[in-house]
Design a protein around this motif. Structure first.
Motif, PDB file in Angstrom:
ATOM      1  N   CYS A 242       0.830  -1.218   0.000  1.00 26.05           N
ATOM      2  CA  CYS A 242       0.000   0.000   0.000  1.00 26.05           C
ATOM      3  C   CYS A 242       0.858   1.258   0.000  1.00 26.05           C
ATOM      4  CB  CYS A 242      -0.912   0.026   1.224  1.00 26.05           C
ATOM      5  SG  CYS A 242      -2.227  -1.181   1.145  1.00 26.05           S
ATOM      6  N   LEU A 243       2.014   1.196   0.669  1.00 25.67           N
ATOM      7  CA  LEU A 243       2.901   2.361   0.704  1.00 25.67           C
ATOM      8  C   LEU A 243       3.480   2.643  -0.674  1.00 25.67           C
ATOM      9  CD1 LEU A 243       5.093   1.814   3.898  1.00 25.67           C
ATOM     10  CD2 LEU A 243       3.076   3.240   3.621  1.00 25.67           C
ATOM     11  N   ASP A 244       3.496   1.600  -1.527  1.00 31.01           N
ATOM     12  CA  ASP A 244       4.051   1.751  -2.875  1.00 31.01           C
ATOM     13  C   ASP A 244       5.530   2.135  -2.820  1.00 31.01           C
ATOM     14  OD1 ASP A 244       3.993   1.607  -5.612  1.00 31.01           O
ATOM     15  OD2 ASP A 244       3.414   3.702  -5.858  1.00 31.01           O
ATOM     16  N   ILE A 245       6.232   1.620  -1.825  1.00 34.53           N
ATOM     17  CA  ILE A 245       7.680   1.819  -1.793  1.00 34.53           C
ATOM     18  C   ILE A 245       8.348   0.458  -1.923  1.00 34.53           C
ATOM     19  CG2 ILE A 245       7.650   3.953  -0.463  1.00 34.53           C
ATOM     20  CD1 ILE A 245       8.324   2.309   2.017  1.00 34.53           C
ATOM     21  N   PRO A 246       9.517   0.430  -2.541  1.00 41.56           N
ATOM     22  CA  PRO A 246      10.151  -0.833  -2.868  1.00 41.56           C
ATOM     23  C   PRO A 246      10.963  -1.379  -1.706  1.00 41.56           C
ATOM     24  CG  PRO A 246      11.463   0.938  -3.723  1.00 41.56           C
ATOM     25  CD  PRO A 246      10.296   1.566  -3.020  1.00 41.56           C
ATOM     26  N   LEU A 247      10.422  -1.290  -0.518  1.00 36.40           N
ATOM     27  CA  LEU A 247      11.135  -1.779   0.651  1.00 36.40           C
ATOM     28  C   LEU A 247      10.429  -3.038   1.114  1.00 36.40           C
ATOM     29  CD1 LEU A 247      13.281  -1.112   2.886  1.00 36.40           C
ATOM     30  CD2 LEU A 247      11.365  -0.169   4.175  1.00 36.40           C
ATOM     31  N   ASP A 248      11.163  -4.088   1.239  1.00 39.98           N
ATOM     32  CA  ASP A 248      10.598  -5.343   1.689  1.00 39.98           C
ATOM     33  C   ASP A 248      11.002  -5.514   3.151  1.00 39.98           C
ATOM     34  OD1 ASP A 248      10.158  -7.920   2.421  1.00 39.98           O
ATOM     35  OD2 ASP A 248      10.791  -8.776   0.515  1.00 39.98           O
ATOM     36  N   PRO A 249      10.111  -5.201   4.068  1.00 34.98           N
ATOM     37  CA  PRO A 249      10.520  -5.248   5.478  1.00 34.98           C
ATOM     38  C   PRO A 249      10.940  -6.653   5.879  1.00 34.98           C
ATOM     39  CG  PRO A 249       8.145  -4.875   5.285  1.00 34.98           C
ATOM     40  CD  PRO A 249       8.698  -4.806   3.903  1.00 34.98           C
ATOM     41  N   GLY A 250      10.360  -7.655   5.240  1.00 31.35           N
ATOM     42  CA  GLY A 250      10.751  -9.030   5.549  1.00 31.35           C
ATOM     43  C   GLY A 250      12.216  -9.265   5.223  1.00 31.35           C
ATOM     44  N   GLU A 251      12.659  -8.707   4.098  1.00 36.02           N
ATOM     45  CA  GLU A 251      14.053  -8.907   3.722  1.00 36.02           C
ATOM     46  C   GLU A 251      14.979  -8.126   4.667  1.00 36.02           C
ATOM     47  OE1 GLU A 251      15.166  -7.896  -0.309  1.00 36.02           O
ATOM     48  OE2 GLU A 251      17.291  -8.069   0.269  1.00 36.02           O
ATOM     49  N   VAL A 252      14.576  -6.890   4.983  1.00 33.97           N
ATOM     50  CA  VAL A 252      15.374  -6.099   5.924  1.00 33.97           C
ATOM     51  C   VAL A 252      15.551  -6.862   7.225  1.00 33.97           C
ATOM     52  CG1 VAL A 252      15.430  -3.973   7.301  1.00 33.97           C
ATOM     53  CG2 VAL A 252      14.632  -3.899   4.919  1.00 33.97           C
ATOM     54  N   ILE A 253      14.448  -7.388   7.729  1.00 27.28           N
ATOM     55  CA  ILE A 253      14.478  -8.070   9.019  1.00 27.28           C
ATOM     56  C   ILE A 253      15.305  -9.354   8.929  1.00 27.28           C
ATOM     57  CG2 ILE A 253      12.993  -9.281  10.682  1.00 27.28           C
ATOM     58  CD1 ILE A 253      10.844  -7.027   9.712  1.00 27.28           C
ATOM     59  N   ALA A 254      15.135 -10.086   7.823  1.00 29.47           N
ATOM     60  CA  ALA A 254      15.888 -11.336   7.667  1.00 29.47           C
ATOM     61  C   ALA A 254      17.385 -11.054   7.588  1.00 29.47           C
ATOM     62  CB  ALA A 254      15.409 -12.076   6.416  1.00 29.47           C
ATOM     63  N   ARG A 255      17.771  -9.996   6.866  1.00 36.96           N
ATOM     64  CA  ARG A 255      19.204  -9.712   6.736  1.00 36.96           C
ATOM     65  C   ARG A 255      19.780  -9.189   8.043  1.00 36.96           C
ATOM     66  NH1 ARG A 255      20.227  -7.089   0.792  1.00 36.96           N
ATOM     67  NH2 ARG A 255      22.268  -6.650   1.715  1.00 36.96           N
ATOM     68  N   LEU A 256      18.986  -8.415   8.783  1.00 38.11           N
ATOM     69  CA  LEU A 256      19.451  -7.975  10.107  1.00 38.11           C
ATOM     70  C   LEU A 256      19.611  -9.170  11.044  1.00 38.11           C
ATOM     71  CD1 LEU A 256      17.447  -4.704  10.861  1.00 38.11           C
ATOM     72  CD2 LEU A 256      19.917  -4.929  10.472  1.00 38.11           C
ATOM     73  N   ALA A 257      18.628 -10.067  11.020  1.00 38.61           N
ATOM     74  CA  ALA A 257      18.665 -11.219  11.924  1.00 38.61           C
ATOM     75  C   ALA A 257      19.826 -12.139  11.586  1.00 38.61           C
ATOM     76  CB  ALA A 257      17.332 -11.980  11.857  1.00 38.61           C
TER      77      ALA A 257
END
Lengths: 198, 198
Positions: A68-83
């Motif tokens: 819905c935000l229409d931004i190309p950020l995948d929070p799942g990927e951010v979180i997975a790479r941080l973890a």
């Protein structure tokens, strides 16, 4: 768009516009109910589709909200790479991920548009607020220790947002010319400091 | 507005609209010539007044430029307060000064408007860029030591801009509820780290 009540119990299968209709329904629900108060079931009902179809197109509520935000950020990927990173390397990972997204003009445009909207439209500001408070913060919080985790995490994100604005919107030198590697070296320890609370 | 050539050598004394006419001339000159290329003399000529009158109303070029930005930031005061602080306390001074400006809604509005403009109008972005590159950075640079002073200073300013956006535009909790004192304690050391280059 007909509501389930006027359509009766029959639900449409997925069609060419179904994805867009689910997105429109989701935007309306998130705006009316806030992120926390919105359910996939309610979005599906508003779109007149089966909840399974919403999951099929968008996965979890978090992914649907990001869509819905229409931004190309995948929070799942951010979180997975941080973890996946060692605790002492998460500052650098966060800086690199964020700067790489902003380095791509096609990815940057909708994020700049969202920031611009947030400066004029309370609804857009609310969407960004919910994204920070209810999506990113709770996802990263369990990785961090110590007092004031949420505040420290938001300060780290603030640092990254400020860099993006001075670098890509204002275009000030030398920050605009610095490489991602240089900034990972310079800013990574600062973000790490916030994450560690040291 | 008549140019000096069409007005002849006579110059008007200051009148009720003179201040506004000087500002309009200054905005046009800064936009056409950039900050570095603009002189008080050229602004006075465009406004059809004596250069001494420009100095009378606005002091130096730096103050006139800030007046054109229409933001309630006095770079002279920022610089004086930084210079007066002990070197180890400048991070905290910078955080406090900046947050106090943003805490006042009347002061915040024109800054938010400028950021919004910068996301859509290249001219507004250029004005902010010139302000950072040619006003603030050269003024603070002599107080700092070590390599990469300009980059470090812009990273410090980025941190403050990002906090202002997350705190006052997005309004995310808990950053929006934190007191200025809390943020001076938390962010002051980070800004100090950038200033020190340590």
């Amino acid at each position: 768009m007909p509501t389930p009540a006027t359509r009766g119990p029959g639900r449409r299968p997925g069609g060419p516009d179904t994805r867009g209709e689910i997105l429109a329904a989701a935007r309306a629900e998130f705006a009316e109910q806030s992120y926390a108060g919105t359910t996939i079931r309610a979005i599906a009902a508003r779109a007149g589709v089966d909840p399974a179809l919403v999951h099929h197109y968008f996965g979890t509520k978090r992914y649907l909200f990001t869509a819905c935000l229409d931004i190309p950020l995948d929070p799942g990927e951010v979180i997975a790479r941080l973890a996946a990173a060692p605790a002492s390397g998460r500052g650098a990972v966060m800086v690199r991920l964020f700067l790489e997204v902003w380095s791509d003009a096609a990815w940057r445009a909708p994020i700049v548009a969202l920031i611009r909207s947030a400066t004029t439209e309370p609804e857009a500001a609310a969407v960004l607020r919910q994204f920070l408070e209810e999506v990113m913060t709770p996802a990263v919080r369990p990785m961090l220790d110590g007092d004031g985790v949420d505040l420290r995490l938001q300060l780290a994100i603030s640092q990254l947002i400020g860099i993006a604005i001075v670098r890509h919107v204002v275009g000030a030198s030398p920050l605009a010319q610095a490489t991602v590697d240089e900034l990972v070296d310079t800013v990574g320890p600062v973000v790490q400091h916030y994450l560690d609370g040291s």
